[in-house]
Design a protein around this motif. Structure first.
Motif, mmCIF file in Angstrom:
data_model
loop_
_atom_site.group_PDB
_atom_site.id
_atom_site.type_symbol
_atom_site.label_atom_id
_atom_site.label_comp_id
_atom_site.label_asym_id
_atom_site.label_seq_id
_atom_site.Cartn_x
_atom_site.Cartn_y
_atom_site.Cartn_z
ATOM 1 N N ASN A 34 38.209 79.666 70.282
ATOM 2 C CA ASN A 34 37.463 79.872 71.524
ATOM 3 C C ASN A 34 38.568 80.066 72.396
ATOM 4 O O ASN A 34 38.442 79.432 73.800
ATOM 5 N N GLY A 35 39.759 80.516 72.047
ATOM 6 C CA GLY A 35 40.912 80.477 73.212
ATOM 7 C C GLY A 35 41.340 79.421 73.718
ATOM 8 O O GLY A 35 42.239 79.185 74.699
ATOM 9 N N ARG A 36 41.343 78.181 72.935
ATOM 10 C CA ARG A 36 41.621 76.767 73.459
ATOM 11 C C ARG A 36 42.277 76.033 72.180
ATOM 12 O O ARG A 36 41.903 76.226 70.966
ATOM 13 N N MET A 37 42.876 74.964 72.615
ATOM 14 C CA MET A 37 43.628 74.134 71.646
ATOM 15 C C MET A 37 43.314 72.829 72.092
ATOM 16 O O MET A 37 43.244 72.402 73.439
ATOM 17 N N GLN A 38 43.077 71.946 71.066
ATOM 18 C CA GLN A 38 42.879 70.492 71.258
ATOM 19 C C GLN A 38 44.243 69.830 71.095
ATOM 20 O O GLN A 38 45.051 70.062 70.588
ATOM 21 N N ILE A 39 44.401 68.773 72.017
ATOM 22 C CA ILE A 39 45.503 67.922 72.043
ATOM 23 C C ILE A 39 45.642 67.127 70.652
ATOM 24 O O ILE A 39 44.669 66.591 70.246
ATOM 25 N N PRO A 40 46.742 67.246 70.072
ATOM 26 C CA PRO A 40 46.830 66.712 68.630
ATOM 27 C C PRO A 40 46.511 65.527 68.817
ATOM 28 O O PRO A 40 46.975 64.711 69.526
ATOM 29 N N ALA A 41 45.951 64.634 67.639
ATOM 30 C CA ALA A 41 45.427 63.307 67.809
ATOM 31 C C ALA A 41 46.324 62.241 67.678
ATOM 32 O O ALA A 41 46.047 61.217 68.187
ATOM 33 N N GLY A 42 47.249 62.492 67.009
ATOM 34 C CA GLY A 42 48.331 61.170 66.693
ATOM 35 C C GLY A 42 49.022 60.817 67.845
ATOM 36 O O GLY A 42 49.031 61.259 68.926
ATOM 37 N N ALA A 43 49.682 59.627 67.507
ATOM 38 C CA ALA A 43 50.537 58.894 68.524
ATOM 39 C C ALA A 43 51.801 59.963 69.114
ATOM 40 O O ALA A 43 52.286 60.794 68.119
ATOM 41 N N GLY A 44 52.342 59.707 70.046
ATOM 42 C CA GLY A 44 53.325 60.841 70.696
ATOM 43 C C GLY A 44 52.979 62.158 70.514
ATOM 44 O O GLY A 44 51.661 62.306 71.284
#
Ligand code: GKR
Ligand code: MG
Length: 452
Positions: free
Chosen positions: A399-409
Motif C-alpha cells: 500500500n505504498g508503505r513500509m513498516q519499521i523493521p521489528a528487531g533491535a537497532g
C-alpha cells in the motif's frame, strides 16, 4: 597534615561535589551507576556494487551497477553495528581515515565525533552514525526510533519513483565491458520493464507501480526527454489515475527559467503535489516559484544548514527533501525537521540508489521526524528482487508503505554471502564513482546534458 591539605583547590571541589552526589544516591538507597560506554574496537568498510537498470536522468543513464559502502563497527560488548552510505572511492577513503578517529570511542556518544567525520565527508559521518545507532539499539534491545525519541509513526509512506529508461537488454548496454554478471537478453534480462520513453509507456509504468506496490504518490524523473513530452507524460498519468493521486516532477535543474515557467502553467492543470528543482540555484528557483505560484521542493539548492539563511531571504522552496547522507545523519534530519517547522517548510526524503540497510535507515528517519509528513522517495523498487544484501531478502512495500523493521537497532542484518558477492562485483567491474554520462554515450554517442 590531613588529606584535605594534600588536595589542590580544584581537586577538593571535585571530591566534595562527587561525594555529595554519591551520598545523595546512597541516601535514596540506589547504588551509584557509572555510565557504561559501548567502546568501538574496530571498523570494517566494504565497498559494494549492485545491479542497476538503465534508468534515465539529467545526468545520463544509470548502470550497469550502483555503488555503496557498507560499514560495520565492532564493540567491546561483542555487538556489531551496521550502516550503509553513499558509494564510491572518495567515501570509502574517508571511512578508512575515520577509523583512527572512532576506534576507542563510545558508540553512544557518536555526536562527539560528528564534526571530525562530517568534515572528512558528510556521507562518512552518516554511515558511521547509523552503525553506532544500530549497535546502541542492539546493546539496549531498543529500535533506533526508540533511541531517538520515537517512533512517531509505525509505518512510512513512500512515493513511486518513475524513470524513463532503456530496456535492460538493450544490445549496446549488454556490450558494456564493466558488466561482470550473467545478465543477457529476454528472460535473462535484469528486469522486464522494457523501454519506457513515451508518455503512454510512462503511464503504464505508473499503473504497474500502483498495482505492484500500492503507491499513492507518483514522482516523474524529468530532465530527460524534451519538456513537452515530459508534460504530456504528467497528463497521461493524471488521466490514468483520474486525478486521484498527487504527482511530482523533478527535472534535476536541467530546465531554463523560461521553460520552467511555461511548464508551470501546464502543471497547474494536474494534481501536482510539488515542482522539484526545475532550475539550478536558489535565485532561479525563487523566480520560477514567484512566476508559477506552485509549491516547489529541492534536494539540490538547500542541502546543508549553511544554505538555509539564503533560502529564508530568497524564498525558493516550500519542501525540503531530507537525506541522512548529507544532512548529518538521522540526528541531523531531526534538527532539520525543527527548522522546517519553524520556517513553514514541509519535509520529504531524497533517495539515490540504495540497498536494504539504507532502506531501514530511511524508514527510521521518517519514524523520528514528526515533521516528515509527506511520502519519501526511494529507488528501492529498482533493485532487482534477489540483489539486496539483507538476510531474508528485500523489505516489503505494501500500500505504498513500509513498516519499521521489528528487531533491535535497525532491525535488519547483512547476509555475508551476498555482501561478499557484491564486493566481488565491485572489485571486478572497475567502477569507482557514479558516471551516468559514460553509460548514456554508449547508447547516444556524444550525449551531453544540455539545458532545455
Ligand atoms: O538516481 O538518477 C537518479 C536521480 O536523479 C538522483 O540522482 C537524484 O539525486 O533522485 C534524486 C533527485 O531527487 O534529484
Ligand atoms: Mg530531486
Amino acid at each position: 597534615m590531613n588529606d584535605r591539605a594534600n588536595l589542590s583547590r580544584r581537586q577538593w571541589l571535585w571530591a566534595t561535589v562527587t561525594g555529595l552526589l554519591a551520598a545523595s544516591a546512597a541516601r535514596a538507597g540506589e547504588p551509584r551507576r557509572e555510565p557504561t560506554p559501548l567502546r568501538i574496537t574496530a571498523l570494517r568498510v566494504t565497498p559494494i556494487a549492485l545491479p542497476d537498470p538503465p534508468i534515465l536522468a539529467a545526468s545520463g543513464c544509470h548502470g550497469p551497477y550502483f555503488l555503496r559502502n557498507l560499514v560495520e563497527i565492532e564493540t567491546d560488548a561483542k555487538i556489531i553495528g551496521i550502516g550503509e552510505t553513499r558509494g564510491g572511492e572518495r567515501v570509502a577513503q574517508a571511512l578508512e581515515k575515520a577509523r583512527e578517529i572512532i576506534v576507542g570511542r563510545n558508540a553512544f556518544a557518536h555526536r562527539g565525533f560528528f564534526k571530525e567525520l562530517y568534515d572528512l565527508n558528510p556521507a562518512c559521518y552518516a554511515g558511521i552514525e547509523l552503525a553506532c545507532l544500530d549497535a546502541c539499539g542492539k546493546a539496549t534491545n531498543r529500535r533506533i526510533g526508540e533511541l531517538l525519541g520515537g517512533p512517531v509513526r509505525n509505518e512510512v509512506e513512500f512515493a513511486a519513483y518513475l524513470f524513463y529508461r532503456y530496456a535492460a537488454d538493450h544490445p549496446k548496454l549488454l556490450a558494456d565491458r564493466r558488466l561482470v554478471d550473467r545478465r543477457g537478453k529476454d528472460k535473462d534480462a535484469l528486469d522486464d520493464w522494457g523501454e519506457v520513453r513515451t508518455p503512454e509507456a510512462m503511464a503504464r509504468m505508473a499503473a504497474r507501480f500502483q498495482k505492484q506496490w500500492g503507491f499513492r504518490v507518483f514522482k516523474l524523473k524529468a530532465g530527460v526527454l524534451p519538456p513537452n513530452v515530459e508534460l504530456e507524460s504528467m497528463r497521461a498519468m493524471e488521466s490514468q489515475f483520474g486525478g486521484k493521486f498527487p504527482l511530482r516532477i523533478d527535472p534535476n535543474a536541467r530546465w531554463l527559467v523560461e521553460t520552467a515557467v511555461a511548464a508551470g502553467k501546464e502543471l497547474r492543470k494536474v494534481n501536482l503535489e510539488y515542482y522539484e528543482d526545475p532550475v539550478r540555484g536558489q535565485k532561479a528557483m525563487a523566480e520560477v516559484r514567484r512566476a508559477t505560484m506552485l509549491p516547489m521542493s529541492t534536494n539540490m539548492c538547500v542541502t546543508r544548514f549553511e544554505h538555509i539563511k539564503e533560502a529564508v531571504q530568497l524564498e525558493p522552496i516550500d519542501v525540503v527533501l531530507a537525506d541522512n547522507h548529507y544532512w548529518g545523519g538521522l540526528v541531523g534530519c531531526q534538527e532539520l525537521g525543527r527548522i522546517c517547522q519553524t520556517l513553514g517548510w514541509r519535509m520529504s526524503q531524497h533517495s539515490n540508489n540504495h540497498a536494504g540497510v539504507t532502506m531501514a535507515a530511511m524508514i527510521n528517519v521518517a519514524a523520528v521526524c514528526p515533521q516528515l509528513t509527506i511520502a519519501s522517495d526511494t529507488h528501492y523498487p529498482w533493485l532487482p528482487e534477489n540483489a539486496d544484501i539483507l538476510q531474508g531478502g528485500k523489505l516489503a512495500i505494501r500500500n505504498g508503505r513500509m513498516q519499521i523493521p521489528a528487531g533491535a537497532g535497525l532491525g535488519v542484518s547483512l547476509d555475508s554471502d551476498k555482501v561478499a558477492r557484491a564486493h566481488e562485483t565491485y572489485r571486478k567491474c572497475g567502477m569507482r564513482e557514479r558516471d551516468d554520462a559514460t553509460t548514456m554515450r554508449m547508447v547516444e554517442p556524444g550525449w551531453k546534458s544540455t539545458p532545455f
